[in-house]
Design a protein around this motif. Structure first.
Motif, mmCIF file in Angstrom:
data_model
loop_
_atom_site.group_PDB
_atom_site.id
_atom_site.type_symbol
_atom_site.label_atom_id
_atom_site.label_comp_id
_atom_site.label_asym_id
_atom_site.label_seq_id
_atom_site.Cartn_x
_atom_site.Cartn_y
_atom_site.Cartn_z
ATOM 1 N N PHE A 29 0.800 -1.106 0.042
ATOM 2 C CA PHE A 29 0.028 0.056 -0.101
ATOM 3 C C PHE A 29 0.981 1.238 0.112
ATOM 4 N N HIS A 30 1.886 1.387 0.770
ATOM 5 C CA HIS A 30 2.850 2.537 1.118
ATOM 6 C C HIS A 30 3.448 2.621 -0.277
ATOM 7 N N LEU A 31 4.027 1.489 -1.076
ATOM 8 C CA LEU A 31 4.565 1.956 -2.286
ATOM 9 C C LEU A 31 3.520 2.572 -3.391
ATOM 10 N N GLU A 32 2.389 1.834 -3.410
ATOM 11 C CA GLU A 32 1.565 2.038 -4.444
ATOM 12 C C GLU A 32 1.315 3.962 -4.312
ATOM 13 N N ARG A 33 0.889 4.152 -2.903
ATOM 14 C CA ARG A 33 0.550 5.599 -2.641
ATOM 15 C C ARG A 33 1.895 6.564 -2.677
ATOM 16 N N GLU A 34 3.184 6.125 -2.605
ATOM 17 C CA GLU A 34 4.130 6.584 -2.852
ATOM 18 C C GLU A 34 4.408 7.089 -4.216
ATOM 19 N N ASP A 35 4.044 5.885 -5.044
ATOM 20 C CA ASP A 35 4.499 6.009 -6.518
ATOM 21 C C ASP A 35 3.165 7.286 -7.045
ATOM 22 N N GLU A 36 2.019 7.160 -6.543
ATOM 23 C CA GLU A 36 1.013 8.083 -7.099
ATOM 24 C C GLU A 36 1.455 9.448 -6.560
ATOM 25 N N THR A 66 4.528 10.601 -6.083
ATOM 26 C CA THR A 66 5.723 11.039 -6.946
ATOM 27 C C THR A 66 5.531 11.088 -8.346
ATOM 28 N N HIS A 67 4.668 10.393 -8.972
ATOM 29 C CA HIS A 67 4.779 10.125 -10.356
ATOM 30 C C HIS A 67 3.368 10.422 -11.085
ATOM 31 N N ALA A 68 2.171 9.610 -10.483
ATOM 32 C CA ALA A 68 1.027 9.614 -11.395
ATOM 33 C C ALA A 68 0.365 10.987 -11.506
#
Length: 51
Positions: free
Chosen positions: A37-44, A46-48
Motif C-alpha cells: 500500500f505504501h509503495l503504491e501511494r508513494e508512486d501516486e 511522486t509520479h501519477a
C-alpha cells in the motif's frame, strides 16, 4: 526492551504516533500488505499526479 539509544531519543508527538502505528502493523503481521500500500501511494504521490 528499551536500548540506551532509544532512551535518549526525543520524540515529538507526530513522530511517536508514526512509530507506534508502524510497530502495530508489524506486530499484527500486516507489514507486507502495508508496504505494498505504501509503495503504491508513494508512486501516486511522486509520479501519477504529474502526468
Amino acid at each position: 526492551m528499551v536500548t540506551a539509544a532509544a532512551a535518549r531519543a526525543r520524540w515529538g508527538l507526530p513522530g511517536a504516533d508514526a512509530v507506534l502505528a508502524l510497530r502495530a502493523v508489524i506486530t499484527n503481521g500486516d507489514m507486507d500488505e502495508y508496504w505494498a500500500f505504501h509503495l503504491e501511494r508513494e508512486d501516486e504521490r511522486t509520479h501519477a499526479i504529474h502526468y
